[in-house]
Design an enzyme around this catalytic site. Sequence first.
Site, PDB file in Angstrom:
ATOM      1  N   CYS A 286      19.608  -3.107 -11.527  1.00  0.00           N
ATOM      2  CA  CYS A 286      18.541  -3.261 -10.536  1.00  0.00           C
ATOM      3  C   CYS A 286      17.160  -3.192 -11.204  1.00  0.00           C
ATOM      4  O   CYS A 286      16.353  -4.119 -11.069  1.00  0.00           O
ATOM      5  CB  CYS A 286      18.697  -2.224  -9.437  1.00  0.00           C
TER       6      CYS A 286
HETATM    7  N1  LIG Z   1      23.380   1.353  -6.039  1.00  0.00           N
HETATM    8  C1  LIG Z   1      22.642   0.415  -6.610  1.00  0.00           C
HETATM    9  O1  LIG Z   1      21.496   0.147  -6.185  1.00  0.00           O
HETATM   10  C2  LIG Z   1      23.154  -0.380  -7.768  1.00  0.00           C
HETATM   11  C3  LIG Z   1      24.373  -0.104  -8.366  1.00  0.00           C
HETATM   12  N2  LIG Z   1      24.805  -0.830  -9.433  1.00  0.00           N
HETATM   13  C4  LIG Z   1      26.075  -0.521 -10.080  1.00  0.00           C
HETATM   14  O2  LIG Z   1      27.134  -0.984  -9.248  1.00  0.00           O
HETATM   15  C5  LIG Z   1      28.247  -0.124  -9.377  1.00  0.00           C
HETATM   16  C6  LIG Z   1      28.582   0.436  -7.995  1.00  0.00           C
HETATM   17  O3  LIG Z   1      27.451   1.173  -7.524  1.00  0.00           O
HETATM   18  P1  LIG Z   1      27.420   1.884  -6.107  1.00  0.00           P
HETATM   19  O4  LIG Z   1      28.006   0.980  -5.084  1.00  0.00           O
HETATM   20  O5  LIG Z   1      26.062   2.401  -5.946  1.00  0.00           O
HETATM   21  O6  LIG Z   1      28.458   3.082  -6.389  1.00  0.00           O
HETATM   22  P2  LIG Z   1      29.097   4.096  -5.389  1.00  0.00           P
HETATM   23  O7  LIG Z   1      29.181   5.389  -6.107  1.00  0.00           O
HETATM   24  O8  LIG Z   1      28.354   4.049  -4.090  1.00  0.00           O
HETATM   25  O9  LIG Z   1      30.588   3.502  -5.179  1.00  0.00           O
HETATM   26  C7  LIG Z   1      31.508   3.415  -6.218  1.00  0.00           C
HETATM   27  C8  LIG Z   1      32.815   2.776  -5.721  1.00  0.00           C
HETATM   28  O10 LIG Z   1      33.747   2.694  -6.799  1.00  0.00           O
HETATM   29  C9  LIG Z   1      35.007   3.283  -6.446  1.00  0.00           C
HETATM   30  N3  LIG Z   1      35.521   3.939  -7.649  1.00  0.00           N
HETATM   31  C10 LIG Z   1      35.016   5.029  -8.275  1.00  0.00           C
HETATM   32  N4  LIG Z   1      35.719   5.303  -9.399  1.00  0.00           N
HETATM   33  C11 LIG Z   1      36.686   4.341  -9.471  1.00  0.00           C
HETATM   34  C12 LIG Z   1      37.731   4.092 -10.396  1.00  0.00           C
HETATM   35  N5  LIG Z   1      37.925   4.865 -11.485  1.00  0.00           N
HETATM   36  N6  LIG Z   1      38.552   3.048 -10.184  1.00  0.00           N
HETATM   37  C13 LIG Z   1      38.394   2.248  -9.099  1.00  0.00           C
HETATM   38  N7  LIG Z   1      37.401   2.436  -8.177  1.00  0.00           N
HETATM   39  C14 LIG Z   1      36.570   3.483  -8.372  1.00  0.00           C
HETATM   40  C15 LIG Z   1      34.664   4.241  -5.312  1.00  0.00           C
HETATM   41  O11 LIG Z   1      35.733   4.373  -4.392  1.00  0.00           O
HETATM   42  P3  LIG Z   1      36.986   5.331  -4.630  1.00  0.00           P
HETATM   43  O12 LIG Z   1      36.503   6.488  -5.448  1.00  0.00           O
HETATM   44  O13 LIG Z   1      37.438   5.702  -3.251  1.00  0.00           O
HETATM   45  O14 LIG Z   1      38.014   4.477  -5.341  1.00  0.00           O
HETATM   46  C16 LIG Z   1      33.509   3.523  -4.599  1.00  0.00           C
HETATM   47  O15 LIG Z   1      34.015   2.603  -3.674  1.00  0.00           O
HETATM   48  C17 LIG Z   1      27.864   0.965 -10.380  1.00  0.00           C
HETATM   49  O16 LIG Z   1      28.271   0.604 -11.673  1.00  0.00           O
HETATM   50  C18 LIG Z   1      26.350   0.972 -10.280  1.00  0.00           C
HETATM   51  O17 LIG Z   1      25.773   1.504 -11.419  1.00  0.00           O
HETATM   52  C19 LIG Z   1      24.086  -1.871  -9.901  1.00  0.00           C
HETATM   53  C20 LIG Z   1      22.874  -2.199  -9.360  1.00  0.00           C
HETATM   54  C21 LIG Z   1      22.299  -1.455  -8.263  1.00  0.00           C
HETATM   55  C1  LIG Z   2      17.820   5.835  -8.245  1.00  0.00           C
HETATM   56  C2  LIG Z   2      18.883   5.851  -9.319  1.00  0.00           C
HETATM   57  O1  LIG Z   2      19.490   6.866  -9.598  1.00  0.00           O
HETATM   58  N1  LIG Z   2      19.129   4.700  -9.932  1.00  0.00           N
HETATM   59  C3  LIG Z   2      20.137   4.551 -10.949  1.00  0.00           C
HETATM   60  C4  LIG Z   2      20.128   3.150 -11.457  1.00  0.00           C
HETATM   61  C5  LIG Z   2      20.812   2.212 -10.535  1.00  0.00           C
HETATM   62  C6  LIG Z   2      22.176   1.792 -11.003  1.00  0.00           C
HETATM   63  O2  LIG Z   2      23.117   1.851 -10.260  1.00  0.00           O
HETATM   64  O3  LIG Z   2      22.318   1.416 -12.270  1.00  0.00           O
HETATM   65  P1  LIG Z   2      23.009   0.109 -12.773  1.00  0.00           P
HETATM   66  O4  LIG Z   2      22.247  -1.008 -12.205  1.00  0.00           O
HETATM   67  O5  LIG Z   2      22.949   0.175 -14.239  1.00  0.00           O
HETATM   68  O6  LIG Z   2      24.422   0.051 -12.398  1.00  0.00           O
HETATM   69  C7  LIG Z   2      19.863   5.398 -12.166  1.00  0.00           C
HETATM   70  O7  LIG Z   2      18.723   5.633 -12.493  1.00  0.00           O
HETATM   71  O8  LIG Z   2      20.842   5.741 -12.828  1.00  0.00           O
END
Ligand SMILES: NC(=O)C1=CN([C@@H]2O[C@H](COP(=O)(O)OP(=O)(O)OC[C@H]3O[C@@H](n4cnc5c(N)ncnc54)[C@H](OP(=O)(O)O)[C@@H]3O)[C@@H](O)[C@H]2O)C=CC1
Ligand SMILES: CC(=O)N[C@@H](CCC(=O)OP(=O)(O)O)C(=O)O
Length: 344
Positions: A150
């Site tokens: 992001c």
């Molecule tokens: N939030 C954001 O704004 C952004 C996030 N990202 C990236 O996207 C990814 C997802 O982020 P986000 O949605 O915020 O994460 P969350 O923590 O909200 O959700 C993670 C999901 O992954 C599942 N999960 C966790 N561990 C495992 C595993 N070992 N095997 C299979 N499934 C698993 C969880 O479900 P369960 O444990 O029930 O299986 C849950 O559904 C991350 O890598 C994050 O860094 C990227 C850009 C922006």
């Molecule tokens: C506010 C906040 O905690 N933001 C996350 C970055 C967002 C994220 O999910 O990182 P990826 O895009 O690399 O997956 C952090 O700083 O670690």
Amino acid sequence: MVRIGIVGGTGYTGVELLRLLAAHPQARVETITSRSEEGVRVVDMYPNLRGHYDDLKFSVPDTAALGQCDVVFFATPHGVAHSLAAELLATGTRIIDLSADFRLSDAQLWSKWYGQPHGAPELLGEAVYGLPEVNRDAIRNARLIAVPGCYPTSVQLGLIPLLEKGLAQPDNLIADCKSGVSGAGRGTNLGSLFCEATESMKAYAVGGHRHLPEIRQGLQRAAGREVGLTFVPHLTPMIRGIHSTLYAQVPDRSVDLQQLFEERYANEPFVDVLPAGSHPETRSVRGANVCRLAVHRPQGGDLVVVLSVIDNLVKGASGQAIQNMNIALGLDERMGLELPALMP
Ligand SMILES: NC(=O)C1=CN([C@@H]2O[C@H](COP(=O)(O)OP(=O)(O)OC[C@H]3O[C@@H](n4cnc5c(N)ncnc54)[C@H](OP(=O)(O)O)[C@@H]3O)[C@@H](O)[C@H]2O)C=CC1
Ligand SMILES: CC(=O)N[C@@H](CCC(=O)OP(=O)(O)O)C(=O)O
């Protein structure tokens, strides 16, 4: 119809994928995983999706079921895509990974910043960095796409027009970035609690955030040389949104920066260069797959300030992931992604 699987469907980016895919005319979500919510109906957990996914239930990750899909999105913590990617690719399934597993082209650098060995270095050669505004040709037909982070999306889109033209001095770039709390994901986390995160703002990871090498990698590709970058992320009391204030020294004062930015993004459906003098707001991109930019040269000096806003869950994650899917499959890049932002 494109058959879709989502690994990590209960998290914030997973549910945002579902929301956006509900409006995609070519997508059908066939399987969605959660280890903790196995058997639970998606709409019982996320009632905003009632009427769209009434029969869909969370199931534990199963490569046989995922391998039946045309595209599998990983919306999981780092390391999960490493462990499943090779097996899925062998079935002919395309992978679009929202985590950082395949974003850095150097496995050792990845290990250093993510604190664990790289789980699939043999796949790095074919992984494509999914920033369409830079890499569209490589995304077409790609089988393994690493969706940018992001913060890296907002920073790269703001600085690359200056770096590609060799206008910005590359040694002392500054990215001062503010993120909403959903950026930290849905998992329990003290800093994300209402009482901790509202009515307050703080910087974090000033000594080095894991997005630093990713941003630097992208800026270096644009500049064609090493860059020096100071990146300071902040947590702000909003749910969604990233606001990046970017600073670069641009000694050539004869350049019309407004024209430069407008021309660079003239054909980009999801980058909006605002009129000169604008100040983009995060609420103007909330829920929308767009980056809004404004470029300023305060008092006509050498220092240029670029303002860049995105929704971290949309152009910063799930929307950009679908944009990549559209490109990779030869669909209209805008399919399912043209909704305007929610405002107020
Ligand atoms: N939030 C954001 O704004 C952004 C996030 N990202 C990236 O996207 C990814 C997802 O982020 P986000 O949605 O915020 O994460 P969350 O923590 O909200 O959700 C993670 C999901 O992954 C599942 N999960 C966790 N561990 C495992 C595993 N070992 N095997 C299979 N499934 C698993 C969880 O479900 P369960 O444990 O029930 O299986 C849950 O559904 C991350 O890598 C994050 O860094 C990227 C850009 C922006
Ligand atoms: C506010 C906040 O905690 N933001 C996350 C970055 C967002 C994220 O999910 O990182 P990826 O895009 O690399 O997956 C952090 O700083 O670690």
